[in-house]
Design a protein around this motif. Structure first.
Motif, PDB file in Angstrom:
ATOM      1  N   LEU A 176       0.832  -1.208   0.000  1.00 38.80           N
ATOM      2  CA  LEU A 176       0.000   0.000   0.000  1.00 38.80           C
ATOM      3  C   LEU A 176       0.866   1.256   0.000  1.00 38.80           C
ATOM      4  O   LEU A 176       0.619   2.205  -0.761  1.00 38.80           O
ATOM      5  CB  LEU A 176      -0.924  -0.025   1.224  1.00 38.80           C
ATOM      6  CG  LEU A 176      -1.802   1.219   1.435  1.00 38.80           C
ATOM      7  CD1 LEU A 176      -2.757   1.406   0.263  1.00 38.80           C
ATOM      8  CD2 LEU A 176      -2.575   1.111   2.756  1.00 38.80           C
ATOM      9  N   LEU A 177       1.902   1.267   0.836  1.00 38.51           N
ATOM     10  CA  LEU A 177       2.779   2.439   0.908  1.00 38.51           C
ATOM     11  C   LEU A 177       3.503   2.658  -0.422  1.00 38.51           C
ATOM     12  O   LEU A 177       3.632   3.804  -0.892  1.00 38.51           O
ATOM     13  CB  LEU A 177       3.787   2.257   2.040  1.00 38.51           C
ATOM     14  CG  LEU A 177       4.747   3.427   2.272  1.00 38.51           C
ATOM     15  CD1 LEU A 177       3.989   4.648   2.766  1.00 38.51           C
ATOM     16  CD2 LEU A 177       5.838   3.065   3.275  1.00 38.51           C
ATOM     17  N   ALA A 178       3.976   1.578  -1.022  1.00 39.23           N
ATOM     18  CA  ALA A 178       4.690   1.713  -2.298  1.00 39.23           C
ATOM     19  C   ALA A 178       3.790   2.325  -3.370  1.00 39.23           C
ATOM     20  O   ALA A 178       4.239   3.166  -4.170  1.00 39.23           O
ATOM     21  CB  ALA A 178       5.210   0.355  -2.745  1.00 39.23           C
ATOM     22  N   GLU A 179       2.518   1.936  -3.383  1.00 36.89           N
ATOM     23  CA  GLU A 179       1.599   2.518  -4.360  1.00 36.89           C
ATOM     24  C   GLU A 179       1.404   4.008  -4.102  1.00 36.89           C
ATOM     25  O   GLU A 179       1.395   4.818  -5.040  1.00 36.89           O
ATOM     26  CB  GLU A 179       0.258   1.789  -4.306  1.00 36.89           C
ATOM     27  CG  GLU A 179       0.305   0.364  -4.843  1.00 36.89           C
ATOM     28  CD  GLU A 179      -1.066  -0.286  -4.852  1.00 36.89           C
ATOM     29  OE1 GLU A 179      -2.041   0.404  -5.210  1.00 36.89           O
ATOM     30  OE2 GLU A 179      -1.160  -1.478  -4.490  1.00 36.89           O
ATOM     31  N   LEU A 180       1.249   4.384  -2.855  1.00 33.98           N
ATOM     32  CA  LEU A 180       1.044   5.800  -2.520  1.00 33.98           C
ATOM     33  C   LEU A 180       2.280   6.627  -2.851  1.00 33.98           C
ATOM     34  O   LEU A 180       2.174   7.736  -3.376  1.00 33.98           O
ATOM     35  CB  LEU A 180       0.676   5.941  -1.039  1.00 33.98           C
ATOM     36  CG  LEU A 180      -0.687   5.364  -0.630  1.00 33.98           C
ATOM     37  CD1 LEU A 180      -0.835   5.365   0.875  1.00 33.98           C
ATOM     38  CD2 LEU A 180      -1.822   6.178  -1.283  1.00 33.98           C
ATOM     39  N   LEU A 181       3.460   6.086  -2.540  1.00 37.32           N
ATOM     40  CA  LEU A 181       4.688   6.834  -2.822  1.00 37.32           C
ATOM     41  C   LEU A 181       4.981   6.872  -4.313  1.00 37.32           C
ATOM     42  O   LEU A 181       5.722   7.735  -4.786  1.00 37.32           O
ATOM     43  CB  LEU A 181       5.872   6.204  -2.073  1.00 37.32           C
ATOM     44  CG  LEU A 181       5.757   6.159  -0.553  1.00 37.32           C
ATOM     45  CD1 LEU A 181       7.041   5.627   0.054  1.00 37.32           C
ATOM     46  CD2 LEU A 181       5.403   7.516   0.024  1.00 37.32           C
ATOM     47  N   GLY A 182       4.405   5.927  -5.038  1.00 37.37           N
ATOM     48  CA  GLY A 182       4.578   5.908  -6.484  1.00 37.37           C
ATOM     49  C   GLY A 182       3.627   6.839  -7.215  1.00 37.37           C
ATOM     50  O   GLY A 182       3.690   6.928  -8.446  1.00 37.37           O
ATOM     51  N   LEU A 221       7.631  10.716   6.837  1.00 35.61           N
ATOM     52  CA  LEU A 221       8.847  10.564   7.614  1.00 35.61           C
ATOM     53  C   LEU A 221       9.720   9.517   6.928  1.00 35.61           C
ATOM     54  O   LEU A 221       9.234   8.431   6.590  1.00 35.61           O
ATOM     55  CB  LEU A 221       8.545  10.107   9.049  1.00 35.61           C
ATOM     56  CG  LEU A 221       8.114  11.157  10.075  1.00 35.61           C
ATOM     57  CD1 LEU A 221       6.781  11.786   9.709  1.00 35.61           C
ATOM     58  CD2 LEU A 221       8.023  10.521  11.477  1.00 35.61           C
ATOM     59  N   VAL A 222      10.968   9.857   6.693  1.00 39.32           N
ATOM     60  CA  VAL A 222      11.906   8.923   6.077  1.00 39.32           C
ATOM     61  C   VAL A 222      13.083   8.755   7.028  1.00 39.32           C
ATOM     62  O   VAL A 222      13.676   9.758   7.461  1.00 39.32           O
ATOM     63  CB  VAL A 222      12.388   9.419   4.701  1.00 39.32           C
ATOM     64  CG1 VAL A 222      13.302   8.382   4.058  1.00 39.32           C
ATOM     65  CG2 VAL A 222      11.204   9.717   3.790  1.00 39.32           C
ATOM     66  N   ALA A 223      13.413   7.499   7.356  1.00 35.65           N
ATOM     67  CA  ALA A 223      14.461   7.221   8.346  1.00 35.65           C
ATOM     68  C   ALA A 223      15.564   6.388   7.728  1.00 35.65           C
ATOM     69  O   ALA A 223      15.306   5.451   6.967  1.00 35.65           O
ATOM     70  CB  ALA A 223      13.874   6.504   9.558  1.00 35.65           C
ATOM     71  N   ARG A 224      16.772   6.746   8.088  1.00 36.72           N
ATOM     72  CA  ARG A 224      17.952   5.959   7.687  1.00 36.72           C
ATOM     73  C   ARG A 224      18.593   5.427   8.950  1.00 36.72           C
ATOM     74  O   ARG A 224      18.836   6.175   9.900  1.00 36.72           O
ATOM     75  CB  ARG A 224      18.933   6.845   6.921  1.00 36.72           C
ATOM     76  CG  ARG A 224      20.195   6.121   6.454  1.00 36.72           C
ATOM     77  CD  ARG A 224      21.102   7.054   5.662  1.00 36.72           C
ATOM     78  NE  ARG A 224      21.515   8.214   6.438  1.00 36.72           N
ATOM     79  CZ  ARG A 224      21.283   9.476   6.078  1.00 36.72           C
ATOM     80  NH1 ARG A 224      20.625   9.745   4.962  1.00 36.72           N
ATOM     81  NH2 ARG A 224      21.687  10.480   6.842  1.00 36.72           N
ATOM     82  N   ALA A 274      14.396  -3.158  13.557  1.00 38.50           N
ATOM     83  CA  ALA A 274      13.999  -1.756  13.560  1.00 38.50           C
ATOM     84  C   ALA A 274      12.542  -1.612  13.142  1.00 38.50           C
ATOM     85  O   ALA A 274      11.781  -0.819  13.720  1.00 38.50           O
ATOM     86  CB  ALA A 274      14.909  -0.953  12.629  1.00 38.50           C
ATOM     87  N   MET A 275      12.134  -2.399  12.132  1.00 42.10           N
ATOM     88  CA  MET A 275      10.737  -2.356  11.716  1.00 42.10           C
ATOM     89  C   MET A 275       9.817  -2.868  12.812  1.00 42.10           C
ATOM     90  O   MET A 275       8.707  -2.354  12.989  1.00 42.10           O
ATOM     91  CB  MET A 275      10.549  -3.184  10.447  1.00 42.10           C
ATOM     92  CG  MET A 275      10.851  -2.432   9.158  1.00 42.10           C
ATOM     93  SD  MET A 275       9.917  -0.897   8.999  1.00 42.10           S
ATOM     94  CE  MET A 275       8.249  -1.472   9.223  1.00 42.10           C
ATOM     95  N   HIS A 331      10.919   0.743   2.655  1.00 43.95           N
ATOM     96  CA  HIS A 331      10.822   1.128   1.256  1.00 43.95           C
ATOM     97  C   HIS A 331      12.221   1.477   0.773  1.00 43.95           C
ATOM     98  O   HIS A 331      12.823   2.445   1.227  1.00 43.95           O
ATOM     99  CB  HIS A 331       9.876   2.328   1.106  1.00 43.95           C
ATOM    100  CG  HIS A 331       9.613   2.708  -0.326  1.00 43.95           C
ATOM    101  ND1 HIS A 331       8.850   1.941  -1.169  1.00 43.95           N
ATOM    102  CD2 HIS A 331      10.024   3.789  -1.051  1.00 43.95           C
ATOM    103  CE1 HIS A 331       8.784   2.520  -2.354  1.00 43.95           C
ATOM    104  NE2 HIS A 331       9.492   3.647  -2.311  1.00 43.95           N
ATOM    105  N   ARG A 332      12.747   0.627  -0.111  1.00 43.53           N
ATOM    106  CA  ARG A 332      14.098   0.825  -0.639  1.00 43.53           C
ATOM    107  C   ARG A 332      15.128   0.923   0.487  1.00 43.53           C
ATOM    108  O   ARG A 332      15.971   1.826   0.518  1.00 43.53           O
ATOM    109  CB  ARG A 332      14.154   2.066  -1.527  1.00 43.53           C
ATOM    110  CG  ARG A 332      13.252   1.966  -2.753  1.00 43.53           C
ATOM    111  CD  ARG A 332      13.263   3.229  -3.565  1.00 43.53           C
ATOM    112  NE  ARG A 332      12.356   3.105  -4.712  1.00 43.53           N
ATOM    113  CZ  ARG A 332      12.080   4.108  -5.550  1.00 43.53           C
ATOM    114  NH1 ARG A 332      12.624   5.299  -5.357  1.00 43.53           N
ATOM    115  NH2 ARG A 332      11.255   3.909  -6.564  1.00 43.53           N
ATOM    116  N   ASP A 333      15.026  -0.030   1.436  1.00 38.37           N
ATOM    117  CA  ASP A 333      15.947  -0.176   2.567  1.00 38.37           C
ATOM    118  C   ASP A 333      15.894   0.990   3.544  1.00 38.37           C
ATOM    119  O   ASP A 333      16.804   1.159   4.375  1.00 38.37           O
ATOM    120  CB  ASP A 333      17.397  -0.356   2.083  1.00 38.37           C
ATOM    121  CG  ASP A 333      17.609  -1.716   1.441  1.00 38.37           C
ATOM    122  OD1 ASP A 333      16.826  -2.633   1.745  1.00 38.37           O
ATOM    123  OD2 ASP A 333      18.548  -1.850   0.649  1.00 38.37           O
TER     124      ASP A 333
END
Length: 575
Positions: free
Chosen positions: A323-329, A356-359, A375-376, A395-397
């Protein structure tokens, strides 16, 4: 005729011993039968069979005939026969056991150091003969004969008792084997019953509380199931305090069930780690074999329950990730199908959200994939306590979250950063947060990801906190920024790309260190002359005079724009 009658009596007695063993009689019954057989065949007043105690420090009376229960109890409790180190000292029974030879006392009243005189007087015997019970593996005990009168034990009488002791030793050894097999069979049967009961609880969806309750019934003591963070997953029985703190996820130890910190503990092992433990905070004394088996089976069943939970969570998390990948796409969050899927997972796409994007940094902490999974787990634990639930997935590590407004962006980002940093295997986490977006979730994600590219490791970054770079990130289109940066820095970027140099990095460090060549050289770990050579090359290629303040400002602005453009598109070459 008399000899034939005696031979028949001996053969019959030995046959009786053999039949007793073959019929599966218990060890105590066989020991008593040995004593009564010796007493009957040899015309003794009393007879006893002595075996070593658990610590092999004393001999205790384990079977007897003619002796009173009071005498046996007093000897075993108050005056057990101490096993001396040598074969020539101590009581007759100790000498016989250590030497493997008979030891006799004609008159105990004249035996120096005979401390059993009091109980012997109560039992009314004056003389005794002790012969060893010898097997192929060694002496296993003694066969003692007692007479009420002073008596000289002759060679023939001693030989007969030894002959009987040989057959008795075989019978006792066989009885022990039968008893051991019976105990093992009972243990296996009981073990299977325990396993079936615990597994039945799990299959019937009793979960961890049901398994804890079943284990409490089996062990009759408090049971606490705790995860590696210190959180109590289930408990049964009287309230009891588990250890206050969690533990780092580690490989299981050598002993699955053991005593730790004054409590009995059993590891629950999954994928080579210990994500949970069973504690018995108040278990009295050492564990019995059956109790240990019950804990071992509980550990296995709990591992299956944790695996079931983890599998269910992974399936659910995969749905969130899709679901998140579709929204971010770029999918429209107003679409009915997307909103319906989101509602089933506990998310409300009608609200405005922040991206929010976390590394996470896993340097030197083992397996990065396992660290990201943990972490997840922590991020999902945090999200599960919030309503409506933030949409969090890998999403993409990177850990990406769409966080519902009205939560403050910096507070949400800091909560996520702390949760991720607490995961085992994670050194630090850096989180970037966007401004609220009603429906443009893909744009919010792109902005937050650009901000993350500019962030210093280990903190929270907002667009406002980035100053001019944050304003530029709001523009959204990286192309104008890229063209502006290339007008000033294009020759340097091309030179670095073609020749493997570090001109852009040198220019950045030189401006950061206030045009101080010595400080720049120290920061880049090169000689100051090398910095001078690079700066001359930079000025030639970029047509900049870095001594001119206006040129220095232009170069600094170009670097900022370059960073923003990279954060937005990640298409320009790295410096």
């Amino acid at each position: 005729m008399e000899d034939e009658h005696e031979l028949r009596a001996w053969l019959g007695a030995i046959g009786t011993l053999t039949s007793a063993v073959n019929s599966g009689r218990g060890l105590r019954e066989v020991l008593d039968l040995v004593a009564s057989t010796a007493r009957q065949l040899l015309g003794l007043d009393f007879c006893g069979v002595l075996v070593p105690d658990a610590g092999e420090r004393n001999l205790v009376i384990a079977g007897w005939s003619g002796l009173s229960d009071t005498y046996v109890a007093r000897v075993n409790s108050d005056h057990p026969v101490r096993l001396e180190d040598g074969p020539d000292s101590g009581a007759p029974s100790s000498r016989a056991y250590r030497s493997g030879r008979p030891a006799a006392v004609r008159d105990i009243s004249r035996e120096p150091g005979f401390i059993w005189g009091g109980v012997a007087h109560d039992q009314d015997y004056r003389s005794m003969l002790s012969v060893p019970l010898v097997t192929a593996s060694g002496v296993i005990g003694t066969l003692n004969s007692y007479r009420a009168a002073v008596h000289e034990f002759g060679a023939e009488e001693t030989g007969r008792l030894q002959l009987l002791a040989e057959h008795a030793a075989i019978a006792i050894t066989s009885a022990r084997l039968v008893e051991d097999l019976r105990e093992q069979h009972e243990l296996v049967t009981r073990s299977e019953q325990i396993h079936e009961r615990l597994l039945r609880v799990a299959v019937r969806a009793g979960g961890m509380p049901g398994i804890a309750a079943a284990l409490h019934d089996l062990l009759d003591t408090a049971v606490v199931l705790q995860d590696a963070r210190g959180e109590v997953l289930a408990a049964a029985g009287p309230p009891a305090e588990p250890p206050g703190e969690g533990w780092a996820l580690t490989a299981p130890g050598r002993d699955l069930v053991r005593e730790q910190d004054g409590r009995v503990v059993a590891d629950v092992v999954l994928s080579g780690e210990v994500p949970a433990r069973v504690w018995l905070p108040c278990h009295p004394g050492p564990l019995s074999t059956v109790d240990r088996r019950a804990l071992e089976h509980a550990s296995v069943v709990l591992s299956l329950e944790l695996l079931r939970r983890r599998t269910a969570l992974e399936v659910e998390q995969n749905l969130r990730g899709e679901l998140l990948a579709e929204l971010l796409g770029g999918a429209d969050p107003r679409a009915d199908a997307l909103r319906h899927r989101a509602r089933l997972l506990g998310h409300d796409l009608t609200r405005a959200h922040r991206a929010l994007v976390a590394r996470i940094d896993t340097t030197g902490r083992g397996n990065p994939a396992q660290a990201r999974r943990r972490a997840m787990d922590e991020a999902n634990r945090l999200a599960s306590a919030i309503t409506p639930r933030p949409l969090v997935a890998l999403h993409r590590d990177e850990v990406v979250a769409l966080w519902p407004v009205p939560s403050k962006g910096s507070e949400a980002a800091d909560a996520l950063r702390r949760a991720l940093s607490a995961a085992v295997g994670v050194v630090a986490a850096t989180v970037a947060v966007s401004e609220p977006a009603d429906h443009e979730f893909a744009e919010a994600y792109r902005t937050a990801k650009g901000a993350l590219a500019l962030a210093e490791p280990g903190g929270v970054v907002t667009l406002d906190g980035l100053g001019v770079a944050g304003l530029l990130l709001r523009l959204g289109d990286p192309e104008p920024l890229r063209r502006y940066a290339e007008r000033t820095l294009g020759p340097l970027l091309e030179h670095d790309d073609q020749h493997g140099t570090a001109l852009v990095a040198t220019l950045r460090a030189h401006l950061t260190h206030r045009m101080d060549r010595q400080a720049t050289a120290q920061a880049l770990l090169v000689h100051p002359n090398t910095i001078s050579q690079r700066l001359r090359r930079i000025e030639t290629l970029a047509k900049l005079d870095l001594r001119d303040p206006a040129a220095a400002v232009e170069a600094r602005a170009a670097l900022t724009v370059l960073d923003v453009a990279r954060g937005l598109s990640r298409r320009l070459p790295q410096s």
